[in-house]
Design a protein around this motif. Structure first.
Motif, PDB file in Angstrom:
ATOM      1  N   MET A 193       0.933  -1.103  -0.030  1.00 36.29           N
ATOM      2  CA  MET A 193       0.066   0.229  -0.116  1.00 36.29           C
ATOM      3  C   MET A 193       0.814   1.104   0.050  1.00 36.29           C
ATOM      4  O   MET A 193       1.354   1.263   0.927  1.00 36.29           O
ATOM      5  N   ARG A 207     -10.324   2.362   7.926  1.00 38.95           N
ATOM      6  CA  ARG A 207     -10.133   0.949   7.567  1.00 38.95           C
ATOM      7  C   ARG A 207     -10.297   0.642   9.056  1.00 38.95           C
ATOM      8  O   ARG A 207     -10.818  -0.691   8.925  1.00 38.95           O
ATOM      9  N   GLU A 210     -13.472  -0.340   1.352  1.00 38.58           N
ATOM     10  CA  GLU A 210     -12.200   1.276   0.304  1.00 38.58           C
ATOM     11  C   GLU A 210     -12.376  -0.296  -1.198  1.00 38.58           C
ATOM     12  O   GLU A 210     -12.686  -1.074  -1.193  1.00 38.58           O
ATOM     13  N   THR A 233     -10.741  -0.782  -4.417  1.00 39.67           N
ATOM     14  CA  THR A 233      -9.337  -0.903  -5.108  1.00 39.67           C
ATOM     15  C   THR A 233      -9.557  -1.305  -6.609  1.00 39.67           C
ATOM     16  O   THR A 233     -10.422  -1.249  -7.674  1.00 39.67           O
ATOM     17  N   LYS A 278     -11.315   2.397  -9.558  1.00 39.73           N
ATOM     18  CA  LYS A 278     -11.013   3.558  -8.989  1.00 39.73           C
ATOM     19  C   LYS A 278     -11.398   4.746  -9.944  1.00 39.73           C
ATOM     20  O   LYS A 278     -11.531   5.967  -9.633  1.00 39.73           O
ATOM     21  N   ASP A 337      -3.538   4.485  -6.214  1.00 38.74           N
ATOM     22  CA  ASP A 337      -2.982   3.493  -5.802  1.00 38.74           C
ATOM     23  C   ASP A 337      -1.944   5.165  -3.761  1.00 38.74           C
ATOM     24  O   ASP A 337      -2.265   5.061  -2.889  1.00 38.74           O
ATOM     25  N   PRO A 394      -6.614   6.733  -1.544  1.00 39.46           N
ATOM     26  CA  PRO A 394      -7.869   5.617  -0.809  1.00 39.46           C
ATOM     27  C   PRO A 394      -9.845   6.688  -1.208  1.00 39.46           C
ATOM     28  O   PRO A 394      -9.436   7.724  -1.175  1.00 39.46           O
TER      29      PRO A 394
END
Length: 149
Positions: free
Chosen positions: A1, A76, A96, A98, A102, A138, A141
């Motif tokens: 991450m 999170r 979230e 991913t 996104k 990345d 978020p």
């Protein structure tokens, strides 16, 4: 991450964010603003910050333009929180987003708020290619918000 973070300057913390939060707490949304309240992952105490609530195809999202900041770590850990606008409080869960999911969300976010937050996206904007958006994804978020009734 990614560990990408762009800390806000004095003006943002002490003037801009406070002004937006003040209006939002009084029920006046500034371009979709809400006050996000989420429990601290270590203290368990409520932490608040103004955010832009993005709506795409009837779904709501929170995007972190400054990267992996405290509220994203808390989100999170907590899995949700509250979105406040005046006296209205929406309790929500967050998932979230991913990968390639996104890309259209970042594009929509930049289309709506580029003038306010574009500087945090390294020259990538709403008209950038999917590959360019993937390249910065990345670092920013994105959370899908589901309001509980």
């Amino acid at each position: 991450m990614s560990t990408h973070v762009q800390k806000p300057g004095w003006f943002t913390v002490n003037v801009f964010n406070r002004a937006v939060a003040w209006f939002t707490r009084r029920g006046l949304s500034v371009w979709g603003s809400r006050v996000l309240a989420v429990r601290g992952r270590k203290s368990g105490e409520w932490r608040t910050t103004p955010v832009n609530l993005l709506t795409v195809d009837g779904q709501q999202y929170l995007v972190a333009p400054r990267g992996h900041v405290q509220w994203t770590h808390n989100m999170r850990a907590a899995g949700g929180g509250e979105l406040r606008l005046g006296k209205k409080v929406d309790v929500f869960t967050a998932t979230e987003v991913t990968g390639d999911d996104k890309v259209p969300l970042l594009r929509a976010y930049l289309k709506r708020w580029k003038a306010e937050v574009g500087v945090f996206f390294g020259g990538v904007g709403p008209d950038s290619s999917d590959d360019e958006l993937r390249g910065i994804a990345d670092d920013h978020p994105v959370f899908h918000v589901t309001v509980r009734n």
